[in-house]
Design a protein around this motif. Sequence first.
Motif, PDB file in Angstrom:
ATOM      1  N   TYR A   1      10.489  -8.511  -6.641  1.00 32.42           N
ATOM      2  CA  TYR A   1       9.476  -7.512  -7.158  1.00 32.42           C
ATOM      3  C   TYR A   1      10.264  -6.495  -7.495  1.00 32.42           C
ATOM      4  N   VAL A   2      10.010  -6.236  -8.992  1.00 32.35           N
ATOM      5  CA  VAL A   2      10.594  -4.978  -9.794  1.00 32.35           C
ATOM      6  C   VAL A   2       9.764  -3.934  -9.780  1.00 32.35           C
ATOM      7  N   PHE A   3       9.788  -2.856  -9.427  1.00 35.87           N
ATOM      8  CA  PHE A   3       9.271  -1.600  -9.424  1.00 35.87           C
ATOM      9  C   PHE A   3       9.661  -0.912 -10.525  1.00 35.87           C
ATOM     10  N   ASN A   4       9.067  -0.870 -11.705  1.00 36.04           N
ATOM     11  CA  ASN A   4       9.548  -0.161 -12.903  1.00 36.04           C
ATOM     12  C   ASN A   4       9.268   1.521 -12.864  1.00 36.04           C
ATOM     13  N   THR A   5       8.403   1.839 -12.108  1.00 34.96           N
ATOM     14  CA  THR A   5       8.030   3.344 -12.123  1.00 34.96           C
ATOM     15  C   THR A   5       8.346   3.905 -10.600  1.00 34.96           C
ATOM     16  N   ARG A   6       8.708   5.255 -10.666  1.00 37.86           N
ATOM     17  CA  ARG A   6       8.843   5.979  -9.470  1.00 37.86           C
ATOM     18  C   ARG A   6       7.579   5.878  -8.667  1.00 37.86           C
ATOM     19  N   GLU A   7       6.490   6.011  -9.323  1.00 42.37           N
ATOM     20  CA  GLU A   7       5.193   6.037  -8.585  1.00 42.37           C
ATOM     21  C   GLU A   7       4.712   4.876  -8.011  1.00 42.37           C
ATOM     22  N   ALA A   8       4.987   3.815  -8.478  1.00 39.93           N
ATOM     23  CA  ALA A   8       4.938   2.550  -7.736  1.00 39.93           C
ATOM     24  C   ALA A   8       5.948   2.342  -6.453  1.00 39.93           C
ATOM     25  N   LEU A   9       7.068   2.657  -6.714  1.00 42.36           N
ATOM     26  CA  LEU A   9       7.912   2.437  -5.804  1.00 42.36           C
ATOM     27  C   LEU A   9       7.482   3.733  -4.689  1.00 42.36           C
ATOM     28  N   ALA A  10       7.091   4.653  -4.903  1.00 43.05           N
ATOM     29  CA  ALA A  10       6.770   5.629  -3.770  1.00 43.05           C
ATOM     30  C   ALA A  10       5.500   5.151  -2.961  1.00 43.05           C
ATOM     31  N   LYS A  11       4.616   4.548  -3.921  1.00 41.97           N
ATOM     32  CA  LYS A  11       3.434   4.035  -2.876  1.00 41.97           C
ATOM     33  C   LYS A  11       3.834   2.747  -2.081  1.00 41.97           C
ATOM     34  N   PHE A  12       4.811   2.318  -2.541  1.00 36.91           N
ATOM     35  CA  PHE A  12       5.356   1.132  -1.633  1.00 36.91           C
ATOM     36  C   PHE A  12       5.718   1.470  -0.573  1.00 36.91           C
ATOM     37  N   LEU A  13       6.805   2.256  -0.581  1.00 39.22           N
ATOM     38  CA  LEU A  13       7.508   3.032   0.416  1.00 39.22           C
ATOM     39  C   LEU A  13       6.733   3.677   1.334  1.00 39.22           C
ATOM     40  N   ASP A  14       5.566   4.459   0.949  1.00 42.76           N
ATOM     41  CA  ASP A  14       4.881   5.269   1.857  1.00 42.76           C
ATOM     42  C   ASP A  14       4.235   4.350   2.730  1.00 42.76           C
ATOM     43  N   SER A  15       3.815   3.207   2.330  1.00 37.73           N
ATOM     44  CA  SER A  15       2.865   2.123   2.981  1.00 37.73           C
ATOM     45  C   SER A  15       3.403   1.595   4.087  1.00 37.73           C
ATOM     46  N   THR A  16       2.412   1.373   5.196  1.00 33.65           N
ATOM     47  CA  THR A  16       2.954   0.714   6.396  1.00 33.65           C
ATOM     48  C   THR A  16       2.783  -0.889   6.415  1.00 33.65           C
ATOM     49  N   GLY A  17       2.163  -1.435   5.427  1.00 31.32           N
ATOM     50  CA  GLY A  17       1.852  -2.848   5.347  1.00 31.32           C
ATOM     51  C   GLY A  17       1.293  -2.896   3.758  1.00 31.32           C
ATOM     52  N   TRP A  18       2.056  -3.411   2.932  1.00 33.12           N
ATOM     53  CA  TRP A  18       1.706  -3.308   1.362  1.00 33.12           C
ATOM     54  C   TRP A  18       1.328  -4.523   0.851  1.00 33.12           C
ATOM     55  N   VAL A  19       0.104  -4.809   0.512  1.00 34.64           N
ATOM     56  CA  VAL A  19      -0.661  -5.960  -0.056  1.00 34.64           C
ATOM     57  C   VAL A  19      -0.518  -5.989  -1.634  1.00 34.64           C
ATOM     58  N   ALA A  20       0.155  -7.110  -2.229  1.00 33.29           N
ATOM     59  CA  ALA A  20       0.033  -7.304  -3.681  1.00 33.29           C
ATOM     60  C   ALA A  20      -1.106  -7.494  -3.914  1.00 33.29           C
ATOM     61  N   GLY A  21      -1.888  -7.070  -5.144  1.00 29.75           N
ATOM     62  CA  GLY A  21      -3.210  -7.099  -5.585  1.00 29.75           C
ATOM     63  C   GLY A  21      -4.269  -6.094  -4.947  1.00 29.75           C
ATOM     64  N   VAL A  22      -3.843  -5.507  -3.605  1.00 28.06           N
ATOM     65  CA  VAL A  22      -4.635  -4.579  -3.074  1.00 28.06           C
ATOM     66  C   VAL A  22      -3.894  -3.119  -3.264  1.00 28.06           C
ATOM     67  N   ASP A  23      -2.922  -2.952  -2.756  1.00 32.45           N
ATOM     68  CA  ASP A  23      -2.127  -1.700  -2.925  1.00 32.45           C
ATOM     69  C   ASP A  23      -1.435  -1.332  -4.433  1.00 32.45           C
ATOM     70  N   ALA A  24      -1.133  -2.642  -4.953  1.00 33.20           N
ATOM     71  CA  ALA A  24      -0.861  -2.564  -6.550  1.00 33.20           C
ATOM     72  C   ALA A  24      -0.893  -3.807  -7.110  1.00 33.20           C
ATOM     73  N   THR A  25      -1.337  -3.857  -8.553  1.00 31.70           N
ATOM     74  CA  THR A  25      -1.332  -5.206  -9.239  1.00 31.70           C
ATOM     75  C   THR A  25       0.006  -5.703  -9.513  1.00 31.70           C
ATOM     76  N   VAL A  26       0.288  -6.705  -9.320  1.00 26.25           N
ATOM     77  CA  VAL A  26       1.784  -7.368  -9.657  1.00 26.25           C
ATOM     78  C   VAL A  26       1.694  -8.158 -10.741  1.00 26.25           C
ATOM     79  N   ALA A  27       2.421  -7.899 -11.810  1.00 23.66           N
ATOM     80  CA  ALA A  27       2.223  -8.868 -13.322  1.00 23.66           C
ATOM     81  C   ALA A  27       3.325  -9.774 -13.009  1.00 23.66           C
ATOM     82  N   VAL A  28       2.844 -11.118 -12.827  1.00 25.49           N
ATOM     83  CA  VAL A  28       4.050 -12.086 -12.734  1.00 25.49           C
ATOM     84  C   VAL A  28       4.587 -12.326 -14.232  1.00 25.49           C
ATOM     85  N   ALA A  29       5.907 -12.211 -14.119  1.00 25.88           N
ATOM     86  CA  ALA A  29       6.788 -12.227 -15.575  1.00 25.88           C
ATOM     87  C   ALA A  29       6.356 -13.327 -16.270  1.00 25.88           C
TER      88      ALA A  29
END
Length: 192
Positions: free
Chosen positions: A121-149
């Motif tokens: 997973y490549v976090f291209n923005t500081r906002e996306a990374l901060a949201k991930f790091l602040d979570s206790t259980g991050w779910v792709a598609g719920v907490d953030a959309t993940v674009a498959v390369a």
Amino acid sequence: MRFPFLCTLAVAALAGSMGLTACTTTGETDTAPNTSARVALDAEVNDTLNRLYKVAPDTREMVAKAAGVLVFPSVIGGSFVVGGGYGRGAMLVDGRTQGYYSLGTGSIGWQIGAQSKSVIYVFNTREALAKFLDSTGWVAGVDATVAVAHIGANGRIDSETIRQPVVGFVMNNAGLEAGVSLQGTKISRISL
């Protein structure tokens, strides 16, 4: 005559897939700090990134510019009708390990077998990374959309992919997988 054979086959396949998932379960000793486990996982993370750079050279620059990169070198999946996968990985920020994580997946449908793949997973923005790091259980598609390369025929990353806040790469032994979904994958921080 056919029914007992099919039942035996189903039980054997289920036992085999349970054996594969048993290989990935953690025991009590896995929760204690373990320097050698961290060193081994860090080496696998670096090897996985080097494989990614060989398969898709544009990813080297993308990873260098990223706010953070989460690498799971080996996600083991096994299935017989109900499937699942598990892997451990590390978050890199500015090239340094910032924490260790587990990845869990689940699926239902006609499927049978086992496989291993790498997920990045490549976090291209500081906002996306901060949201991930602040979570206790991050779910792709719920907490953030993940674009498959999307990688073009020339081996270059699609320009639309690069602009997404979170981009996922899935690699198997043959190279990058296309048309996969990372939605529903749960990632949690672990002690290693």
